[in-house]
Design a protein around this motif. Structure first.
Motif, PDB file in Angstrom:
ATOM      1  N   GLU A   1       5.085   2.252 -10.468  1.00 30.64           N
ATOM      2  CA  GLU A   1       3.952   2.681  -9.476  1.00 30.64           C
ATOM      3  C   GLU A   1       4.297   2.794  -8.254  1.00 30.64           C
ATOM      4  O   GLU A   1       3.824   3.581  -7.303  1.00 30.64           O
ATOM      5  CB  GLU A   1       2.741   1.621  -9.986  1.00 30.64           C
ATOM      6  CG  GLU A   1       1.433   1.836  -9.357  1.00 30.64           C
ATOM      7  CD  GLU A   1       0.758   2.643  -9.959  1.00 30.64           C
ATOM      8  OE1 GLU A   1      -0.188   3.079  -9.413  1.00 30.64           O
ATOM      9  OE2 GLU A   1       0.850   2.808 -11.164  1.00 30.64           O
TER      10      GLU A   1
ATOM     11  N   GLU B   1      -0.279   0.983   0.566  1.00 26.11           N
ATOM     12  CA  GLU B   1      -0.335   2.019  -0.517  1.00 26.11           C
ATOM     13  C   GLU B   1      -1.091   1.433  -1.738  1.00 26.11           C
ATOM     14  O   GLU B   1      -1.537   1.678  -2.475  1.00 26.11           O
ATOM     15  CB  GLU B   1       0.928   2.604  -1.002  1.00 26.11           C
ATOM     16  CG  GLU B   1       1.536   3.330   0.217  1.00 26.11           C
ATOM     17  CD  GLU B   1       0.746   4.623   0.416  1.00 26.11           C
ATOM     18  OE1 GLU B   1       0.152   5.343  -0.725  1.00 26.11           O
ATOM     19  OE2 GLU B   1       0.513   5.279   1.570  1.00 26.11           O
ATOM     20  N   LEU B   2      -0.756  -0.183  -1.851  1.00 26.62           N
ATOM     21  CA  LEU B   2      -1.120  -0.896  -3.172  1.00 26.62           C
ATOM     22  C   LEU B   2      -1.233  -2.284  -2.863  1.00 26.62           C
ATOM     23  O   LEU B   2      -0.370  -2.805  -2.240  1.00 26.62           O
ATOM     24  CB  LEU B   2       0.094  -0.561  -4.165  1.00 26.62           C
ATOM     25  CG  LEU B   2      -0.233  -0.661  -5.612  1.00 26.62           C
ATOM     26  CD1 LEU B   2      -1.231   0.025  -5.934  1.00 26.62           C
ATOM     27  CD2 LEU B   2       1.094  -0.642  -6.358  1.00 26.62           C
TER      28      LEU B   2
ATOM     29  N   VAL C   1       6.493   3.917  -1.907  1.00 29.05           N
ATOM     30  CA  VAL C   1       6.440   2.809  -1.240  1.00 29.05           C
ATOM     31  C   VAL C   1       7.838   2.422  -0.572  1.00 29.05           C
ATOM     32  O   VAL C   1       8.716   2.544  -1.406  1.00 29.05           O
ATOM     33  CB  VAL C   1       5.923   1.393  -2.199  1.00 29.05           C
ATOM     34  CG1 VAL C   1       6.401   0.189  -1.359  1.00 29.05           C
ATOM     35  CG2 VAL C   1       4.551   1.658  -2.319  1.00 29.05           C
TER      36      VAL C   1
ATOM     37  N   ASP D   1      -6.080   0.670  -3.118  1.00 35.00           N
ATOM     38  CA  ASP D   1      -5.361   0.561  -4.366  1.00 35.00           C
ATOM     39  C   ASP D   1      -4.980  -0.715  -4.973  1.00 35.00           C
ATOM     40  O   ASP D   1      -4.124  -1.451  -4.257  1.00 35.00           O
ATOM     41  CB  ASP D   1      -4.899   1.816  -5.054  1.00 35.00           C
ATOM     42  CG  ASP D   1      -5.414   2.985  -4.566  1.00 35.00           C
ATOM     43  OD1 ASP D   1      -6.841   3.168  -4.359  1.00 35.00           O
ATOM     44  OD2 ASP D   1      -4.847   4.092  -4.809  1.00 35.00           O
TER      45      ASP D   1
ATOM     46  N   ALA E   1       3.489  -1.829  -0.010  1.00 35.16           N
ATOM     47  CA  ALA E   1       2.850  -2.498  -1.071  1.00 35.16           C
ATOM     48  C   ALA E   1       2.880  -4.096  -0.843  1.00 35.16           C
ATOM     49  O   ALA E   1       3.862  -4.566  -0.422  1.00 35.16           O
ATOM     50  CB  ALA E   1       3.392  -2.148  -2.304  1.00 35.16           C
TER      51      ALA E   1
ATOM     52  N   ARG F   1       5.966   6.085  -7.944  1.00 39.99           N
ATOM     53  CA  ARG F   1       4.980   7.016  -7.534  1.00 39.99           C
ATOM     54  C   ARG F   1       4.230   7.500  -6.229  1.00 39.99           C
ATOM     55  O   ARG F   1       3.818   8.474  -5.856  1.00 39.99           O
ATOM     56  CB  ARG F   1       3.938   6.927  -8.533  1.00 39.99           C
ATOM     57  CG  ARG F   1       3.106   8.058  -8.723  1.00 39.99           C
ATOM     58  CD  ARG F   1       2.168   7.922 -10.275  1.00 39.99           C
ATOM     59  NE  ARG F   1       1.261   6.762  -9.909  1.00 39.99           N
ATOM     60  CZ  ARG F   1      -0.065   7.057  -9.367  1.00 39.99           C
ATOM     61  NH1 ARG F   1      -0.481   8.177  -8.946  1.00 39.99           N
ATOM     62  NH2 ARG F   1      -0.965   5.930  -9.164  1.00 39.99           N
ATOM     63  N   ARG F   2       4.058   6.227  -5.526  1.00 37.35           N
ATOM     64  CA  ARG F   2       3.326   6.118  -4.106  1.00 37.35           C
ATOM     65  C   ARG F   2       4.322   6.146  -3.088  1.00 37.35           C
ATOM     66  O   ARG F   2       3.592   6.078  -1.942  1.00 37.35           O
ATOM     67  CB  ARG F   2       2.505   4.905  -4.318  1.00 37.35           C
ATOM     68  CG  ARG F   2       1.444   4.938  -5.146  1.00 37.35           C
ATOM     69  CD  ARG F   2       0.887   3.408  -5.368  1.00 37.35           C
ATOM     70  NE  ARG F   2      -0.212   3.442  -6.318  1.00 37.35           N
ATOM     71  CZ  ARG F   2      -1.482   3.917  -6.284  1.00 37.35           C
ATOM     72  NH1 ARG F   2      -1.726   4.143  -5.001  1.00 37.35           N
ATOM     73  NH2 ARG F   2      -2.354   3.692  -7.160  1.00 37.35           N
TER      74      ARG F   2
ATOM     75  N   ARG G   1       5.159   3.180   4.391  1.00 37.35           N
ATOM     76  CA  ARG G   1       4.316   3.097   3.298  1.00 37.35           C
ATOM     77  C   ARG G   1       4.724   1.649   2.657  1.00 37.35           C
ATOM     78  O   ARG G   1       5.957   1.475   2.100  1.00 37.35           O
ATOM     79  CB  ARG G   1       4.574   3.873   2.132  1.00 37.35           C
ATOM     80  CG  ARG G   1       4.284   5.614   2.885  1.00 37.35           C
ATOM     81  CD  ARG G   1       4.671   6.528   1.990  1.00 37.35           C
ATOM     82  NE  ARG G   1       4.007   6.750   0.956  1.00 37.35           N
ATOM     83  CZ  ARG G   1       2.998   7.706   0.522  1.00 37.35           C
ATOM     84  NH1 ARG G   1       2.598   8.202   1.712  1.00 37.35           N
ATOM     85  NH2 ARG G   1       2.277   7.745  -0.483  1.00 37.35           N
TER      86      ARG G   1
END
Length: 204
Positions: A77, A34-35, A83, A55, A7, A80-81, A5
């Motif tokens: 953030e 993820e972001l 990463v 996102d 970002a 929470r995801r 995962r």
């Protein structure tokens, strides 16, 4: 074990972000994006994220009292995801220890020069001004210094006598887009080991 995962942090056009998206969609990169984190909400990279259904966390640094303040929000953030790896791909903000320390060894950056030569901004212009015959791109871990972290991979780009900053930038950016997804894939496969300043990449 599921896909890594990640970002991606970017501030501008997002060509390296697009290269990551393309590699995922083509089955060459086993990660989930993820972001996208972007400090310029109007940057073209934001539209690339929207088209790819990624996102976004968009913020205006001037709205925060300090770098540490917005980095704390970013970390919340990311956590929470879930990463696992941060990829800085044209992210033009200085990063503090608030973000570096919890993600050391899990945050990489791509730089348009053969580090340790020409760190910081305007690396392509620096290389031309110095008159080097070879420059290139570097993917390295982020350690809180100015492009000073342990080097994972590099790719050489020749400098022609007739090069301008624009013409050299075209080849530099092509090299970045070719190198970065492959490095992320090797990290995702567990083939990259950090040992002090030395990074070892296994062949299998």
């Amino acid at each position: 074990m599921g896909a890594l995962r990640i970002a991606v942090f970017a501030s501008g056009q997002g060509s390296n972000f697009q290269a990551i998206i393309d590699a995922v969609q083509n089955g060459k990169l086993d990660v989930t994006i993820e972001l996208l984190v972007c400090d310029k909400p109007a940057a073209p990279v934001v539209e690339r994220a929207r088209k790819a259904s990624v996102d976004t966390f968009l913020f205006a640094p001037k709205e925060y009292p300090s770098r540490e303040a917005y980095e704390a929000e970013i970390i919340a953030e990311l956590e929470r995801r879930g990463v696992e790896l941060i990829v800085l791909a044209g992210y033009m903000r200085i990063i503090t220890s608030v973000l570096v320390e919890p993600f050391y060894g899990r945050m990489i950056n791509i730089h348009p020069a053969l580090l340790p030569a020409f760190p910081g901004v305007n690396a392509i212009q620096q290389a031309l001004a110095y008159g080097v015959k070879l420059t290139g791109v570097t993917v390295h871990y982020v350690d809180g210094g100015m492009d000073s972290g342990p080097i994972i991979a590099q790719r050489v780009v020749e400098v022609a006598d007739e090069d301008t900053e624009d013409s050299l930038a075209v080849r530099i950016h092509a090299a970045e887009q070719a190198l970065l997804p492959g490095v992320i894939q090797r990290i995702a496969q567990g083939r990259v080991t950090l040992d002090g300043r030395h990074v070892r990449v296994s062949s299998s």
